[in-house]
Scaffold this active site. Structure first.
Site, PDB file in Angstrom:
ATOM      1  CG  HIS A  72      -8.975  19.111 -28.135  1.00  0.00           C
ATOM      2  ND1 HIS A  72     -10.673  19.159 -28.807  1.00  0.00           N
ATOM      3  CD2 HIS A  72      -8.338  18.828 -27.686  1.00  0.00           C
ATOM      4  CE1 HIS A  72     -10.736  17.705 -27.868  1.00  0.00           C
ATOM      5  NE2 HIS A  72      -9.720  17.617 -27.626  1.00  0.00           N
ATOM      6  CG  ASP A 114     -12.143  15.058 -25.891  1.00  0.00           C
ATOM      7  OD1 ASP A 114     -11.449  15.661 -26.194  1.00  0.00           O
ATOM      8  OD2 ASP A 114     -12.764  13.911 -27.056  1.00  0.00           O
ATOM      9  CG  ASP A 150      -7.294  15.572 -25.241  1.00  0.00           C
ATOM     10  OD1 ASP A 150      -8.459  15.426 -24.611  1.00  0.00           O
ATOM     11  OD2 ASP A 150      -6.852  15.997 -26.086  1.00  0.00           O
ATOM     12  CB  SER A 188      -5.473   9.053 -32.708  1.00  0.00           C
ATOM     13  OG  SER A 188      -5.464   7.415 -32.379  1.00  0.00           O
ATOM     14  CD  GLU A 195      -7.919  16.405 -30.353  1.00  0.00           C
ATOM     15  OE1 GLU A 195      -7.546  14.852 -30.757  1.00  0.00           O
ATOM     16  OE2 GLU A 195      -8.932  15.973 -30.419  1.00  0.00           O
ATOM     17  CG  HIS A 218     -15.773  11.394 -29.334  1.00  0.00           C
ATOM     18  ND1 HIS A 218     -15.002  11.727 -30.195  1.00  0.00           N
ATOM     19  CD2 HIS A 218     -14.215  12.575 -28.777  1.00  0.00           C
ATOM     20  CE1 HIS A 218     -13.504  11.943 -30.215  1.00  0.00           C
ATOM     21  NE2 HIS A 218     -13.453  12.665 -29.391  1.00  0.00           N
ATOM     22  NE  ARG A 261      -9.082   5.168 -32.655  1.00  0.00           N
ATOM     23  CZ  ARG A 261      -9.191   6.509 -32.432  1.00  0.00           C
ATOM     24  NH1 ARG A 261      -8.222   6.936 -31.692  1.00  0.00           N
ATOM     25  NH2 ARG A 261      -9.916   6.843 -32.483  1.00  0.00           N
ATOM     26  CG  ASP A 287     -11.275  21.165 -32.028  1.00  0.00           C
ATOM     27  OD1 ASP A 287     -10.557  20.641 -31.079  1.00  0.00           O
ATOM     28  OD2 ASP A 287     -12.043  20.107 -32.612  1.00  0.00           O
ATOM     29  CG  HIS A 338     -37.825  -5.397 -59.746  1.00  0.00           C
ATOM     30  ND1 HIS A 338     -37.717  -7.049 -59.091  1.00  0.00           N
ATOM     31  CD2 HIS A 338     -39.470  -5.178 -59.281  1.00  0.00           C
ATOM     32  CE1 HIS A 338     -38.786  -7.264 -58.078  1.00  0.00           C
ATOM     33  NE2 HIS A 338     -40.108  -6.178 -58.712  1.00  0.00           N
TER      34      HIS A 338
HETATM   35  N1  BES Z   1      -9.061  13.555 -26.423  1.00  0.00           N
HETATM   36  C1  BES Z   1      -9.248  12.603 -27.096  1.00  0.00           C
HETATM   37  C2  BES Z   1      -8.111  11.358 -27.316  1.00  0.00           C
HETATM   38  C3  BES Z   1      -8.537  10.483 -25.973  1.00  0.00           C
HETATM   39  C4  BES Z   1      -9.373   9.371 -26.428  1.00  0.00           C
HETATM   40  C5  BES Z   1      -6.780  10.514 -25.879  1.00  0.00           C
HETATM   41  C6  BES Z   1      -9.468   8.604 -25.577  1.00  0.00           C
HETATM   42  C7  BES Z   1      -7.608   9.388 -24.896  1.00  0.00           C
HETATM   43  C8  BES Z   1      -8.117   8.256 -24.884  1.00  0.00           C
HETATM   44  C9  BES Z   1      -9.351  13.654 -28.724  1.00  0.00           C
HETATM   45  O1  BES Z   1      -9.823  14.500 -28.688  1.00  0.00           O
HETATM   46  C10 BES Z   1      -9.858  12.589 -29.414  1.00  0.00           C
HETATM   47  O2  BES Z   1     -11.047  12.297 -29.728  1.00  0.00           O
HETATM   48  N2  BES Z   1      -8.879  12.026 -31.158  1.00  0.00           N
HETATM   49  C11 BES Z   1      -9.567  11.229 -32.207  1.00  0.00           C
HETATM   50  C12 BES Z   1      -8.208  11.727 -32.618  1.00  0.00           C
HETATM   51  C13 BES Z   1      -8.944  12.421 -33.647  1.00  0.00           C
HETATM   52  C14 BES Z   1      -7.897  13.055 -35.271  1.00  0.00           C
HETATM   53  C15 BES Z   1      -9.950  12.946 -34.731  1.00  0.00           C
HETATM   54  C16 BES Z   1      -9.874   9.927 -31.473  1.00  0.00           C
HETATM   55  O3  BES Z   1      -8.959   9.336 -30.607  1.00  0.00           O
HETATM   56  O4  BES Z   1     -10.258   9.182 -32.090  1.00  0.00           O
HETATM   57 MN    MN Z   2      -9.516  16.054 -27.005  1.00  0.00          MN
HETATM   58 MN    MN Z   3     -11.869  13.696 -28.589  1.00  0.00          MN
END
Ligand code: BES
Ligand code: MN
Ligand code: MN
Length: 458
Positions: free
Chosen positions: A87, A120, A181, A400, A154, A428, A329, A89, A214
């Protein structure tokens, strides 16, 4: 392969400079104000796919952000076909003040490149681009047939990707999907990830009285939505870390004995893990190790919470509203839709009658497991040995990538997850970065992977 390896080594610095251009584009998919940047980024990918020598390069519009596609299918019928997915984005950058350098001004410090999207996933997508370039530039051919699919949604749940795949099954038909990824287990520990978790994201909105009150005049007589929300949240888990939603564990695919043994062999240093996070103690489901908890078992976490007065100092208010974002999760075999339903039923069961509650689903996706007994995995082991000079380990990860399950169901193709990020590269978060040596070793490994895959009979 010698000429290809030589080319990759000679162009080490050049590839880093080129990656910077990709990282400079603020392709934050969730921000409407970045819409044009996301489009510009898809055009960048299109241009790059053409430049490295792919054919049939095309942007596919969707109701959301565009998908970039290209392929090279001249390896012959006796060679297998892989679909590379990634991805372009990225996540938002906030809190931006915590970045050492601006998130879209890629900066190199101590062998890492810092920028949003470096790990990422732009840096990892770029590894594949440069591997293709290395082959096509030097040999005018690729050892296998390659399709390249890079999406722009993604990080917001890939809402339009499933229907794109459904409508383009022939275009995307392949023997394996290859994705970079995920993360390596540790520096110098090349890894093949065979399990990802699923996700169910929820929002809980609690409403009490019809307006802020209040807290002196009415407090004690009228229930407070923040208190009610705290009650709901506190009932979700017992003190052994077990989730209390009825039926939550019914479909959980248990970790096998073999897996649990393999987990104990991974080079995991728990005290280093705690030091890195500056926590004195860890918490999780009793009866499971840290590695099992953060990848092979389901969880439930609050991701955000609001309500009442947030400003400086005190305000004696009894708020009308409170809310929280809560995500679970999931592990493979748990169905997000079913879990969402169980969550809604559970919340309405435990919410005090003194407030109203509304629970909505935000987004979700299924987990995935890749079988380890396949020639595609064997080839990946060989390729990582050549790229890193070390045998890889097999890992599961807690994050995910919902489309991995879609590839299995719609294309009948297993996904090979070869990640080159590291677990502490701040995906992130502020100061996201990618280790440049892993970037380089990633290009070597993927170039070897194409070659190893060509040994598989079609
Ligand atoms: N690259 C990540 C997924 C990931 C994170 C794989 C950590 C292995 C370890 C992907 O870009 C991501 O952040 N996915 C989201 C899910 C999505 C539905 C928003 C996530 O895992 O929060
Ligand atoms: Mn990713
Ligand atoms: Mn991600």
């Amino acid at each position: 392969m010698d000429n290809i390896v030589k080319y990759i080594n000679q162009n080490k610095e050049k590839f880093i400079d080129e990656l910077k251009v990709f990282l400079e584009i603020p392709s934050i998919s969730t921000n409407p104000e970045n819409k044009n940047d996301v489009v510009a980024c898809s055009k960048y990918v299109e241009k790059e796919l053409k430049a490295i020598g792919l054919e049939n390069v095309k942007i596919y519009e969707t109701p959301g952000h565009p998908i970039a596609y290209g392929d090279w299918l001249n390896a012959g019928k006796d060679k297998i076909t892989i679909l590379i997915y990634g991805h372009y984005d990225v996540q938002p950058v906030d809190p931006v003040e915590l970045w050492t350098d601006p998130p879209f001004s890629p900066t190199i410090r101590k062998g890492n490149i810092y920028a949003r999207g470096s790990a990422d996933d732009k840096g990892q997508v770029f590894i594949h681009m440069k591997s293709i370039q290395a082959h096509l530039h030097n040999n005018k051919t690729l050892p296998v047939n390659i399709k390249f699919l890079i999406e722009g949604e993604e990080e917001i749940g890939s809402a339009n990707l499933e229907s794109f795949i459904e409508n383009n099954k022939e275009l995307l038909k392949c023997d394996y999907v290859v994705v970079s990824d995920t993360a390596m287990f540790d520096y110098d520990v090349p890894s093949i990830c065979y399990g990802l978790r699923g996700l169910a994201s929820m929002q809980v909105d609690v409403t009490g009285p019809n307006r802020d009150l209040h807290s002196g005049s009415l407090g004690g007589a009228v229930d407070n939505p923040i208190n009610a929300l705290a009650h709901i949240i506190s009932k979700r888990k017992d003190d052994k870390g077990k989730i209390l939603i009825d039926g939550f564990y019914d479909d959980v695919l248990p970790l096998t004995d073999k897996e649990r043994v393999e987990f104990t062999k991974l080079p995991f240093d728990e005290s280093k893990y705690m030091k890195g996070l500056e926590v004195e103690e860890l918490f999780g489901e009793q009866g499971y190790s840290t590695l099992e908890r953060d990848s092979g078992r389901p969880t439930l976490d609050c991701n955000g919470i609001w309500g009442g007065f947030q400003g400086e100092g005190a305000k004696t208010v009894l708020p009308s509203k409170a809310g929280a974002k809560i995500s679970m999760r999931l592990v493979p075999n748990q169905e997000p839709e079913k879990i969402e339903k169980l969550f809604k039923e559970f919340v309405s069961k435990i919410t005090p009658k003194s407030v109203k509650v509304k629970v909505s689903s935000l987004h979700g996706g299924k987990g995935a497991i890749t079988p380890l007994d396949s020639p595609g995995i064997d080839a990946a082991v060989e390729a990582l040995k050549q790229g890193f000079g070390k045998k890889p380990v097999f890992t599961r990860e807690g994050g995910s990538i919902p489309v991995v399950n879609t590839f299995r169901t719609l294309l009948n193709a297993p996904t090979i997850l070869l990640g080159f990020g590291l677990p502490d590269e701040n995906a992130h978060s502020p100061d996201e970065h990618l280790n440049l040596n892993n970037f380089h070793r990633g290009i070597l490994s993927i170039s070897h992977y194409f070659n190893e895959l060509s040994k598989i009979k079609n």
